[in-house]
Design a protein around this motif. Sequence first.
Motif, short mmCIF file in Angstrom:
data_model
loop_
_atom_site.label_atom_id
_atom_site.label_comp_id
_atom_site.label_asym_id
_atom_site.label_seq_id
_atom_site.Cartn_x
_atom_site.Cartn_y
_atom_site.Cartn_z
N SER A 231 3.13 0.83 -5.45
CA SER A 231 2.66 2.03 -4.77
C SER A 231 3.33 3.28 -5.35
CB SER A 231 2.95 1.93 -3.28
OG SER A 231 2.64 3.13 -2.61
N CYS B 87 2.82 -4.47 -15.31
CA CYS B 87 1.60 -3.75 -14.94
C CYS B 87 0.99 -3.10 -16.18
CB CYS B 87 1.93 -2.68 -13.90
SG CYS B 87 0.49 -1.70 -13.37
N ARG C 11 -5.01 -11.64 0.80
CA ARG C 11 -5.84 -10.99 -0.22
C ARG C 11 -6.70 -9.91 0.43
NH1 ARG C 11 -8.30 -11.88 -5.33
NH2 ARG C 11 -10.42 -11.06 -5.44
N THR D 190 -2.38 2.31 -1.55
CA THR D 190 -1.10 1.60 -1.66
C THR D 190 0.00 2.29 -0.84
OG1 THR D 190 -0.64 2.79 -3.73
CG2 THR D 190 -1.64 0.61 -3.89
N VAL E 229 2.61 -4.83 -2.33
CA VAL E 229 1.61 -5.42 -3.22
C VAL E 229 2.33 -6.32 -4.22
CG1 VAL E 229 -0.17 -4.97 -4.94
CG2 VAL E 229 0.06 -3.46 -2.95
N ALA F 217 -2.25 -7.21 -8.18
CA ALA F 217 -3.31 -6.21 -8.08
C ALA F 217 -4.26 -6.32 -9.26
CB ALA F 217 -2.71 -4.80 -8.02
N ASN G 179 -11.10 -2.83 -5.77
CA ASN G 179 -9.68 -3.12 -5.70
C ASN G 179 -9.43 -4.47 -5.05
OD1 ASN G 179 -9.36 -0.52 -6.68
ND2 ASN G 179 -8.97 0.37 -4.67
N PHE H 85 -6.07 -6.72 -3.90
CA PHE H 85 -4.63 -6.75 -3.74
C PHE H 85 -4.21 -8.03 -3.04
CE2 PHE H 85 -5.84 -2.21 -3.19
CZ PHE H 85 -5.24 -1.70 -4.33
N TYR H 86 -3.04 -8.54 -3.42
CA TYR H 86 -2.38 -9.57 -2.64
C TYR H 86 -1.13 -8.91 -2.06
CZ TYR H 86 -5.45 -12.90 -4.89
OH TYR H 86 -6.57 -13.58 -5.32
N VAL H 87 -1.04 -8.91 -0.75
CA VAL H 87 0.07 -8.22 -0.08
C VAL H 87 0.84 -9.19 0.79
CG1 VAL H 87 -1.21 -6.04 -0.07
CG2 VAL H 87 -1.33 -7.54 1.93
#
Length: 483
Positions: free
Chosen positions: A149, A176, A372, A388, A398, A401, A412, A414-416
Amino acid sequence: MNEVYFPYFDPDFDKLPERINGPTCRVCIDNESMDDCTVVKVDSVNKQGLLLEVVQVLTDLNLIISKSYISSDAVWFMDVFHVKDEHGNKLTDQKVINYIKQAIGTTRETHNSAKAKTYANMVFSPEPNNNNEHTVIEMSGTDRPGLFSELSAALADLHCNVVEAHAWSHNDRLACIAYISDQSTHTPIEDPNRLASIEDHLTTVLRATITPTPTTNQPNQQEAKTADFLGGEGAVTNVERRLHQLMHSVRDFEGPPSRTASLPTTPSDSESDEEAGMKTTVKIESCDEKGYSIVNINCKDRPRLMFDTVCTLTDMQYVIFHASINSDGGYAFQEYFIRHLDGCAMSTECEKERVIKCLEAAIERRVCEGVRLELCADNRVGLLSDITRVLRENGLTVVRADVETQGEKAINAFYVRDMSGNKVDMEFIESMKKEMGPIALQVKNDTIRPSSPERSRFSLSHMLKASGSLITLLLSSNPCKYS
Protein backbone atom coordinates in the motif's frame (compact mmCIF):
# COMPACT_ATOMS: atom_id res chain seq x y z
CA MET A 1 34.57 1.57 -62.28
CA ASN A 2 35.43 -1.98 -61.37
CA GLU A 3 32.49 -4.27 -60.79
CA VAL A 4 32.16 -5.85 -57.39
CA TYR A 5 31.19 -9.51 -57.22
CA PHE A 6 29.77 -11.30 -54.21
CA PRO A 7 29.73 -15.07 -53.67
CA TYR A 8 26.46 -16.80 -54.52
CA PHE A 9 24.54 -18.63 -51.79
CA ASP A 10 21.72 -20.95 -52.70
CA PRO A 11 18.61 -19.74 -50.79
CA ASP A 12 17.80 -23.38 -49.93
CA PHE A 13 21.15 -23.82 -48.18
CA ASP A 14 19.78 -22.78 -44.78
CA LYS A 15 17.12 -25.46 -45.05
CA LEU A 16 19.66 -28.19 -45.85
CA PRO A 17 20.11 -29.46 -42.26
CA GLU A 18 16.34 -29.74 -41.89
CA ARG A 19 16.06 -31.61 -45.18
CA ILE A 20 18.77 -34.05 -44.07
CA ASN A 21 17.86 -34.50 -40.40
CA GLY A 22 14.22 -33.52 -40.43
CA PRO A 23 12.61 -30.50 -38.70
CA THR A 24 14.54 -29.10 -35.71
CA CYS A 25 11.33 -29.07 -33.65
CA ARG A 26 8.27 -31.29 -33.96
CA VAL A 27 5.14 -30.78 -31.87
CA CYS A 28 2.39 -33.39 -31.82
CA ILE A 29 -0.89 -32.90 -29.95
CA ASP A 30 -2.78 -36.15 -29.40
CA ASN A 31 -6.40 -36.23 -28.19
CA GLU A 32 -6.96 -39.92 -28.96
CA SER A 33 -4.47 -41.86 -26.81
CA MET A 34 -5.83 -40.84 -23.39
CA ASP A 35 -9.45 -40.64 -22.27
CA ASP A 36 -9.05 -37.88 -19.70
CA CYS A 37 -6.27 -35.62 -21.00
CA THR A 38 -4.49 -34.29 -24.08
CA VAL A 39 -0.98 -35.53 -24.80
CA VAL A 40 1.55 -32.97 -26.04
CA LYS A 41 4.75 -34.46 -27.50
CA VAL A 42 7.78 -32.32 -28.29
CA ASP A 43 10.89 -33.50 -30.18
CA SER A 44 13.57 -30.92 -30.78
CA VAL A 45 17.25 -30.19 -31.02
CA ASN A 46 18.19 -29.43 -27.43
CA LYS A 47 19.45 -26.21 -25.88
CA GLN A 48 19.74 -24.90 -22.33
CA GLY A 49 16.43 -23.48 -21.13
CA LEU A 50 14.29 -25.14 -23.80
CA LEU A 51 12.33 -27.19 -21.25
CA LEU A 52 11.46 -24.04 -19.30
CA GLU A 53 10.28 -22.31 -22.48
CA VAL A 54 8.01 -25.24 -23.36
CA VAL A 55 6.59 -25.45 -19.82
CA GLN A 56 6.09 -21.68 -19.84
CA VAL A 57 3.98 -21.88 -23.01
CA LEU A 58 1.70 -24.49 -21.41
CA THR A 59 1.57 -22.65 -18.08
CA ASP A 60 0.74 -19.30 -19.66
CA LEU A 61 -2.40 -20.95 -21.06
CA ASN A 62 -3.45 -22.04 -17.55
CA LEU A 63 -3.06 -25.68 -18.54
CA ILE A 64 -2.74 -28.29 -15.81
CA ILE A 65 0.22 -30.65 -16.31
CA SER A 66 -0.73 -33.93 -14.63
CA LYS A 67 2.17 -36.02 -15.96
CA SER A 68 5.37 -35.44 -17.87
CA TYR A 69 8.29 -37.53 -19.08
CA ILE A 70 11.46 -35.72 -20.10
CA SER A 71 14.63 -36.93 -21.78
CA SER A 72 17.23 -34.54 -23.16
CA ASP A 73 20.48 -36.46 -23.02
CA ALA A 74 22.96 -35.71 -25.82
CA VAL A 75 21.70 -33.16 -28.35
CA TRP A 76 18.04 -34.13 -28.68
CA PHE A 77 15.12 -33.09 -26.50
CA MET A 78 12.12 -35.43 -26.16
CA ASP A 79 9.23 -34.60 -23.87
CA VAL A 80 5.68 -35.82 -23.25
CA PHE A 81 3.10 -33.78 -21.31
CA HIS A 82 -0.35 -34.91 -20.16
CA VAL A 83 -2.36 -31.70 -19.93
CA LYS A 84 -5.90 -30.52 -19.18
CA ASP A 85 -7.51 -27.12 -19.30
CA GLU A 86 -8.26 -25.22 -16.09
CA HIS A 87 -11.63 -26.98 -15.86
CA GLY A 88 -10.04 -30.44 -16.03
CA ASN A 89 -11.04 -31.19 -19.62
CA LYS A 90 -9.19 -32.14 -22.78
CA LEU A 91 -8.08 -29.39 -25.16
CA THR A 92 -10.73 -29.06 -27.83
CA ASP A 93 -10.34 -25.45 -28.98
CA GLN A 94 -8.42 -25.62 -32.26
CA LYS A 95 -7.13 -22.08 -31.78
CA VAL A 96 -5.45 -23.10 -28.54
CA ILE A 97 -4.02 -26.24 -30.15
CA ASN A 98 -2.64 -24.25 -33.08
CA TYR A 99 -1.17 -21.67 -30.72
CA ILE A 100 0.66 -24.36 -28.72
CA LYS A 101 2.16 -25.79 -31.90
CA GLN A 102 3.24 -22.37 -33.12
CA ALA A 103 4.55 -21.10 -29.78
CA ILE A 104 6.58 -24.24 -28.96
CA GLY A 105 7.71 -24.58 -32.55
CA THR A 106 9.18 -21.09 -32.51
CA THR A 107 10.98 -21.33 -29.16
CA ARG A 108 14.12 -22.42 -31.03
CA GLU A 109 13.88 -19.72 -33.67
CA THR A 110 12.91 -16.57 -31.81
CA HIS A 111 12.61 -15.38 -28.25
CA ASN A 112 10.03 -12.75 -29.14
CA SER A 113 7.12 -15.01 -29.94
CA ALA A 114 3.73 -14.05 -28.57
CA LYS A 115 3.13 -15.07 -24.99
CA ALA A 116 -0.29 -15.68 -23.56
CA LYS A 117 -1.17 -13.66 -20.45
CA THR A 118 -3.36 -15.29 -17.84
CA TYR A 119 -3.02 -13.50 -14.52
CA ALA A 120 -5.79 -13.95 -11.97
CA ASN A 121 -8.81 -15.10 -14.01
CA MET A 122 -7.95 -13.39 -17.30
CA VAL A 123 -9.15 -15.04 -20.48
CA PHE A 124 -6.53 -16.52 -22.80
CA SER A 125 -5.30 -14.07 -25.36
CA PRO A 126 -2.50 -14.91 -27.81
CA GLU A 127 -1.74 -11.25 -28.41
CA PRO A 128 1.43 -10.00 -26.72
CA ASN A 129 1.38 -7.03 -24.39
CA ASN A 130 3.26 -4.05 -25.80
CA ASN A 131 5.42 -3.19 -22.83
CA ASN A 132 7.17 -0.46 -24.83
CA GLU A 133 4.22 1.76 -23.92
CA HIS A 134 5.13 1.64 -20.22
CA THR A 135 8.10 1.95 -17.90
CA VAL A 136 8.91 -1.12 -15.82
CA ILE A 137 9.83 -0.69 -12.15
CA GLU A 138 11.17 -3.58 -10.05
CA MET A 139 10.95 -3.41 -6.25
CA SER A 140 12.31 -5.96 -3.79
CA GLY A 141 13.26 -6.13 -0.14
CA THR A 142 12.07 -7.02 3.34
CA ASP A 143 8.30 -7.00 3.64
CA ARG A 144 6.22 -5.44 6.40
CA PRO A 145 2.45 -5.03 6.92
CA GLY A 146 1.09 -2.40 4.55
CA LEU A 147 4.26 -2.08 2.43
CA PHE A 148 2.49 -2.72 -0.89
CA SER A 149 0.00 0.00 0.00
CA GLU A 150 2.83 2.41 0.84
CA LEU A 151 4.53 1.71 -2.49
CA SER A 152 1.24 2.27 -4.34
CA ALA A 153 0.78 5.58 -2.53
CA ALA A 154 4.35 6.62 -3.33
CA LEU A 155 3.79 6.01 -7.05
CA ALA A 156 0.60 8.07 -6.92
CA ASP A 157 2.45 10.91 -5.16
CA LEU A 158 5.09 10.76 -7.90
CA HIS A 159 2.35 11.28 -10.54
CA CYS A 160 2.77 7.76 -11.91
CA ASN A 161 -0.16 5.80 -13.26
CA VAL A 162 0.06 2.08 -12.43
CA VAL A 163 -1.07 0.26 -15.56
CA GLU A 164 -0.16 -3.20 -14.31
CA ALA A 165 1.46 -4.61 -11.17
CA HIS A 166 2.31 -8.02 -9.74
CA ALA A 167 3.57 -8.59 -6.21
CA TRP A 168 4.60 -11.65 -4.19
CA SER A 169 5.30 -11.84 -0.48
CA HIS A 170 7.05 -14.80 1.15
CA ASN A 171 9.08 -15.24 4.33
CA ASP A 172 8.80 -11.53 5.06
CA ARG A 173 10.29 -10.59 1.69
CA LEU A 174 8.51 -8.71 -1.07
CA ALA A 175 9.02 -8.65 -4.84
CA CYS A 176 6.94 -6.36 -7.02
CA ILE A 177 6.95 -5.48 -10.71
CA ALA A 178 4.94 -2.45 -11.84
CA TYR A 179 4.30 -1.08 -15.32
CA ILE A 180 3.84 2.66 -15.02
CA SER A 181 3.20 5.65 -17.25
CA ASP A 182 3.13 9.39 -16.79
CA GLN A 183 -0.06 10.50 -15.05
CA SER A 184 -0.79 13.37 -17.43
CA THR A 185 0.44 12.08 -20.80
CA HIS A 186 -0.05 8.30 -20.28
CA THR A 187 3.29 7.75 -22.01
CA PRO A 188 6.45 5.99 -20.79
CA ILE A 189 8.62 7.92 -18.36
CA GLU A 190 11.99 8.34 -20.06
CA ASP A 191 13.57 11.36 -18.34
CA PRO A 192 16.66 9.95 -16.52
CA ASN A 193 16.41 12.53 -13.73
CA ARG A 194 12.77 11.72 -13.04
CA LEU A 195 13.44 7.99 -13.16
CA ALA A 196 16.28 8.41 -10.67
CA SER A 197 13.96 10.40 -8.40
CA ILE A 198 11.30 7.66 -8.59
CA GLU A 199 13.87 4.97 -7.78
CA ASP A 200 15.23 6.93 -4.81
CA HIS A 201 11.75 7.65 -3.43
CA LEU A 202 10.61 4.03 -3.68
CA THR A 203 13.89 2.75 -2.22
CA THR A 204 13.39 5.10 0.74
CA VAL A 205 9.94 3.59 1.32
CA LEU A 206 11.38 0.07 1.13
CA ARG A 207 14.11 0.90 3.65
CA ALA A 208 11.87 2.85 6.02
CA THR A 209 11.86 0.33 8.87
CA ILE A 210 15.08 -1.51 8.17
CA THR A 211 17.69 -1.35 10.92
CA PRO A 212 21.26 -1.38 9.54
CA THR A 213 23.21 -4.52 10.41
CA PRO A 214 26.92 -3.71 10.07
CA THR A 215 27.91 -7.22 11.05
CA THR A 216 26.59 -8.71 7.82
CA ASN A 217 28.61 -8.69 4.62
CA GLN A 218 25.55 -8.75 2.38
CA PRO A 219 24.65 -5.60 0.43
CA ASN A 220 21.47 -3.73 1.28
CA GLN A 221 18.77 -5.57 -0.65
CA GLN A 222 16.02 -2.96 -0.34
CA GLU A 223 15.85 -1.39 -3.76
CA ALA A 224 13.69 -0.15 -6.59
CA LYS A 225 14.98 0.17 -10.12
CA THR A 226 13.84 0.51 -13.69
CA ALA A 227 14.17 -2.63 -15.76
CA ASP A 228 14.41 -3.67 -19.40
CA PHE A 229 13.14 -7.15 -18.53
CA LEU A 230 15.64 -8.83 -20.81
CA GLY A 231 17.19 -12.23 -20.33
CA GLY A 232 19.92 -13.97 -22.25
CA GLU A 233 20.16 -13.46 -26.02
CA GLY A 234 17.62 -10.65 -25.83
CA ALA A 235 14.83 -12.89 -24.59
CA VAL A 236 11.94 -11.14 -22.87
CA THR A 237 11.72 -12.58 -19.36
CA ASN A 238 8.37 -13.89 -18.20
CA VAL A 239 6.93 -11.77 -15.35
CA GLU A 240 6.52 -14.72 -13.00
CA ARG A 241 10.03 -15.94 -13.74
CA ARG A 242 11.34 -12.47 -12.93
CA LEU A 243 9.38 -12.48 -9.64
CA HIS A 244 11.08 -15.77 -8.77
CA GLN A 245 14.45 -14.18 -9.53
CA LEU A 246 13.70 -11.12 -7.40
CA MET A 247 12.55 -13.23 -4.45
CA HIS A 248 15.70 -15.31 -4.77
CA SER A 249 17.83 -12.15 -4.86
CA VAL A 250 16.46 -11.06 -1.46
CA ARG A 251 17.10 -14.58 -0.13
CA ASP A 252 13.56 -15.50 0.85
CA PHE A 253 14.73 -19.13 0.94
CA GLU A 254 16.56 -18.38 4.19
CA GLY A 255 13.32 -17.77 6.08
CA PRO A 256 11.98 -14.59 7.69
CA PRO A 257 14.70 -12.12 8.82
CA SER A 258 13.08 -11.96 12.27
CA ARG A 259 11.27 -15.06 13.40
CA THR A 260 9.62 -13.19 16.24
CA ALA A 261 8.08 -10.71 13.82
CA SER A 262 6.82 -13.34 11.40
CA LEU A 263 3.29 -14.53 11.16
CA PRO A 264 2.66 -18.03 12.53
CA THR A 265 3.60 -20.77 10.09
CA THR A 266 2.43 -23.77 12.14
CA PRO A 267 -0.79 -25.51 11.06
CA SER A 268 -3.92 -24.08 12.64
CA ASP A 269 -6.20 -26.14 14.87
CA SER A 270 -8.74 -26.33 12.08
CA GLU A 271 -6.22 -27.74 9.63
CA SER A 272 -6.88 -31.38 8.91
CA ASP A 273 -4.33 -34.11 9.49
CA GLU A 274 -4.36 -34.76 5.76
CA GLU A 275 -3.44 -31.15 4.96
CA ALA A 276 -0.72 -31.17 7.61
CA GLY A 277 0.70 -34.39 6.17
CA MET A 278 1.13 -32.87 2.71
CA LYS A 279 4.15 -30.83 3.70
CA THR A 280 6.65 -30.08 0.97
CA THR A 281 9.70 -32.35 1.06
CA VAL A 282 12.75 -32.07 -1.21
CA LYS A 283 15.55 -34.66 -1.20
CA ILE A 284 18.72 -34.87 -3.29
CA GLU A 285 20.61 -38.08 -3.99
CA SER A 286 23.68 -38.82 -6.06
CA CYS A 287 23.81 -41.12 -9.08
CA ASP A 288 27.55 -41.71 -9.33
CA GLU A 289 27.30 -44.19 -12.21
CA LYS A 290 25.80 -41.61 -14.57
CA GLY A 291 27.14 -38.48 -12.91
CA TYR A 292 23.71 -37.03 -12.06
CA SER A 293 22.21 -35.46 -8.97
CA ILE A 294 18.66 -36.77 -8.44
CA VAL A 295 16.16 -34.26 -7.04
CA ASN A 296 12.96 -35.74 -5.55
CA ILE A 297 10.07 -33.40 -4.71
CA ASN A 298 6.88 -34.41 -2.88
CA CYS A 299 4.27 -31.76 -2.19
CA LYS A 300 0.66 -30.77 -2.54
CA ASP A 301 -0.27 -30.48 -6.20
CA ARG A 302 -1.34 -27.21 -7.78
CA PRO A 303 -1.25 -25.54 -11.20
CA ARG A 304 2.06 -23.92 -12.22
CA LEU A 305 4.01 -26.20 -9.90
CA MET A 306 6.21 -27.63 -12.66
CA PHE A 307 6.95 -24.13 -13.97
CA ASP A 308 8.10 -23.01 -10.52
CA THR A 309 10.50 -25.91 -10.01
CA VAL A 310 11.90 -25.96 -13.56
CA CYS A 311 12.30 -22.18 -13.46
CA THR A 312 14.27 -22.36 -10.21
CA LEU A 313 16.61 -25.12 -11.38
CA THR A 314 17.23 -23.34 -14.70
CA ASP A 315 17.98 -19.99 -13.06
CA MET A 316 20.35 -21.71 -10.63
CA GLN A 317 22.32 -22.89 -13.68
CA TYR A 318 21.34 -26.55 -13.56
CA VAL A 319 20.59 -28.62 -16.66
CA ILE A 320 17.68 -31.07 -16.51
CA PHE A 321 18.55 -34.21 -18.48
CA HIS A 322 15.71 -36.51 -17.44
CA ALA A 323 12.58 -36.00 -15.39
CA SER A 324 9.37 -37.71 -14.36
CA ILE A 325 6.36 -35.70 -13.15
CA ASN A 326 3.20 -37.24 -11.74
CA SER A 327 0.22 -35.99 -9.74
CA ASP A 328 -2.44 -38.11 -8.12
CA GLY A 329 -5.09 -37.37 -5.54
CA GLY A 330 -3.98 -33.79 -5.03
CA TYR A 331 -0.39 -34.83 -4.41
CA ALA A 332 2.58 -34.27 -6.74
CA PHE A 333 5.79 -36.21 -7.23
CA GLN A 334 8.64 -34.78 -9.29
CA GLU A 335 12.00 -36.37 -10.03
CA TYR A 336 14.79 -34.54 -11.86
CA PHE A 337 18.16 -35.85 -13.03
CA ILE A 338 20.38 -32.79 -13.19
CA ARG A 339 23.93 -31.53 -13.53
CA HIS A 340 25.36 -28.08 -13.10
CA LEU A 341 25.97 -26.08 -16.27
CA ASP A 342 29.66 -26.99 -16.00
CA GLY A 343 28.71 -30.68 -16.36
CA CYS A 344 29.27 -31.63 -12.72
CA ALA A 345 26.85 -33.11 -10.23
CA MET A 346 26.43 -31.60 -6.76
CA SER A 347 29.54 -32.45 -4.77
CA THR A 348 28.95 -30.93 -1.35
CA GLU A 349 26.21 -31.11 1.27
CA CYS A 350 26.20 -27.31 1.40
CA GLU A 351 25.27 -27.09 -2.26
CA LYS A 352 22.55 -29.71 -1.85
CA GLU A 353 21.10 -27.86 1.15
CA ARG A 354 20.98 -24.59 -0.77
CA VAL A 355 19.16 -26.18 -3.74
CA ILE A 356 16.67 -27.80 -1.35
CA LYS A 357 15.92 -24.49 0.35
CA CYS A 358 15.54 -22.67 -2.97
CA LEU A 359 13.14 -25.28 -4.36
CA GLU A 360 11.05 -25.26 -1.18
CA ALA A 361 10.83 -21.47 -1.37
CA ALA A 362 9.85 -21.56 -5.05
CA ILE A 363 7.03 -24.01 -4.29
CA GLU A 364 5.75 -22.03 -1.30
CA ARG A 365 5.80 -18.55 -2.88
CA ARG A 366 2.42 -19.05 -4.53
CA VAL A 367 0.80 -20.45 -1.38
CA CYS A 368 -0.53 -17.67 0.83
CA GLU A 369 -3.06 -17.94 3.61
CA GLY A 370 -5.65 -15.22 3.21
CA VAL A 371 -8.82 -13.96 1.60
CA ARG A 372 -8.92 -13.36 -2.13
CA LEU A 373 -10.46 -10.07 -3.24
CA GLU A 374 -11.30 -9.48 -6.89
CA LEU A 375 -12.25 -5.94 -7.82
CA CYS A 376 -13.34 -4.63 -11.19
CA ALA A 377 -13.71 -0.85 -11.32
CA ASP A 378 -13.60 2.04 -13.75
CA ASN A 379 -9.93 2.87 -14.01
CA ARG A 380 -8.52 6.15 -12.78
CA VAL A 381 -5.20 7.48 -11.56
CA GLY A 382 -4.68 6.64 -7.88
CA LEU A 383 -7.30 3.88 -7.71
CA LEU A 384 -4.78 1.25 -6.59
CA SER A 385 -3.40 3.59 -3.93
CA ASP A 386 -6.89 4.34 -2.58
CA ILE A 387 -7.99 0.70 -2.39
CA THR A 388 -4.82 -0.55 -0.69
CA ARG A 389 -4.87 2.41 1.73
CA VAL A 390 -8.39 1.55 2.91
CA LEU A 391 -7.37 -2.08 3.39
CA ARG A 392 -4.26 -1.05 5.34
CA GLU A 393 -6.14 1.41 7.57
CA ASN A 394 -8.52 -1.37 8.55
CA GLY A 395 -5.89 -3.87 9.58
CA LEU A 396 -5.55 -5.86 6.36
CA THR A 397 -2.23 -6.35 4.55
CA VAL A 398 -1.78 -7.42 0.92
CA VAL A 399 0.35 -10.56 0.60
CA ARG A 400 -0.22 -11.10 -3.11
CA ALA A 401 -1.42 -8.82 -5.90
CA ASP A 402 -2.19 -9.00 -9.60
CA VAL A 403 -3.35 -5.70 -11.07
CA GLU A 404 -4.20 -5.09 -14.71
CA THR A 405 -5.92 -2.54 -16.89
CA GLN A 406 -8.26 -3.71 -19.62
CA GLY A 407 -9.55 -0.80 -21.63
CA GLU A 408 -11.31 1.54 -19.21
CA LYS A 409 -11.51 -1.10 -16.48
CA ALA A 410 -9.06 -1.90 -13.69
CA ILE A 411 -8.95 -5.61 -12.79
CA ASN A 412 -7.46 -6.09 -9.32
CA ALA A 413 -6.89 -9.37 -7.50
CA PHE A 414 -5.53 -9.23 -3.95
CA TYR A 415 -4.82 -11.81 -1.30
CA VAL A 416 -5.12 -10.16 2.09
CA ARG A 417 -4.71 -11.26 5.68
CA ASP A 418 -5.05 -9.71 9.10
CA MET A 419 -1.94 -7.82 10.23
CA SER A 420 -2.11 -9.54 13.61
CA GLY A 421 -1.70 -12.96 11.99
CA ASN A 422 -5.26 -14.12 12.64
CA LYS A 423 -7.66 -15.22 9.95
CA VAL A 424 -9.58 -12.40 8.35
CA ASP A 425 -12.86 -11.84 10.16
CA MET A 426 -15.52 -12.76 7.60
CA GLU A 427 -18.20 -10.94 9.60
CA PHE A 428 -16.14 -7.83 9.05
CA ILE A 429 -16.09 -8.64 5.34
CA GLU A 430 -19.88 -9.00 5.42
CA SER A 431 -20.16 -5.55 7.01
CA MET A 432 -17.98 -4.21 4.23
CA LYS A 433 -20.35 -5.79 1.73
CA LYS A 434 -23.32 -3.99 3.27
CA GLU A 435 -21.40 -0.73 3.29
CA MET A 436 -20.61 -1.08 -0.40
CA GLY A 437 -24.14 -1.91 -1.52
CA PRO A 438 -25.11 -4.67 -3.98
CA ILE A 439 -22.03 -6.72 -4.84
CA ALA A 440 -21.31 -10.36 -5.60
CA LEU A 441 -19.94 -12.23 -2.57
CA GLN A 442 -18.69 -15.82 -2.68
CA VAL A 443 -17.36 -17.69 0.35
CA LYS A 444 -15.95 -21.11 -0.54
CA ASN A 445 -15.08 -22.15 3.02
CA ASP A 446 -17.86 -21.95 5.58
CA THR A 447 -15.53 -22.72 8.50
CA ILE A 448 -14.85 -19.31 9.98
CA ARG A 449 -13.17 -18.41 13.24
CA PRO A 450 -15.09 -16.50 15.92
CA SER A 451 -15.29 -12.83 15.32
CA SER A 452 -12.35 -10.71 16.37
CA PRO A 453 -12.87 -7.38 18.17
CA GLU A 454 -14.99 -4.98 16.18
CA ARG A 455 -13.16 -2.58 13.90
CA SER A 456 -14.26 0.83 12.76
CA ARG A 457 -16.37 0.72 9.62
CA PHE A 458 -15.04 2.19 6.41
CA SER A 459 -16.67 3.17 3.16
CA LEU A 460 -14.83 1.79 0.16
CA SER A 461 -17.93 2.33 -1.95
CA HIS A 462 -18.06 6.01 -1.05
CA MET A 463 -14.47 6.44 -2.11
CA LEU A 464 -15.10 4.79 -5.46
CA LYS A 465 -18.51 6.33 -6.10
CA ALA A 466 -16.96 9.75 -5.61
CA SER A 467 -14.96 9.11 -8.78
CA GLY A 468 -17.85 7.54 -10.68
CA SER A 469 -16.47 4.02 -10.40
CA LEU A 470 -18.51 0.85 -10.48
CA ILE A 471 -17.02 -2.01 -8.53
CA THR A 472 -17.49 -5.76 -8.28
CA LEU A 473 -15.99 -7.62 -5.33
CA LEU A 474 -15.61 -11.38 -4.94
CA LEU A 475 -14.28 -12.81 -1.69
CA SER A 476 -13.03 -16.26 -0.77
CA SER A 477 -11.78 -17.48 2.58
CA ASN A 478 -9.80 -20.35 1.00
CA PRO A 479 -6.02 -20.15 1.07
CA CYS A 480 -4.41 -18.97 -2.15
CA LYS A 481 -3.25 -22.10 -4.01
CA TYR A 482 -2.40 -20.64 -7.36
CA SER A 483 -3.25 -18.04 -9.96
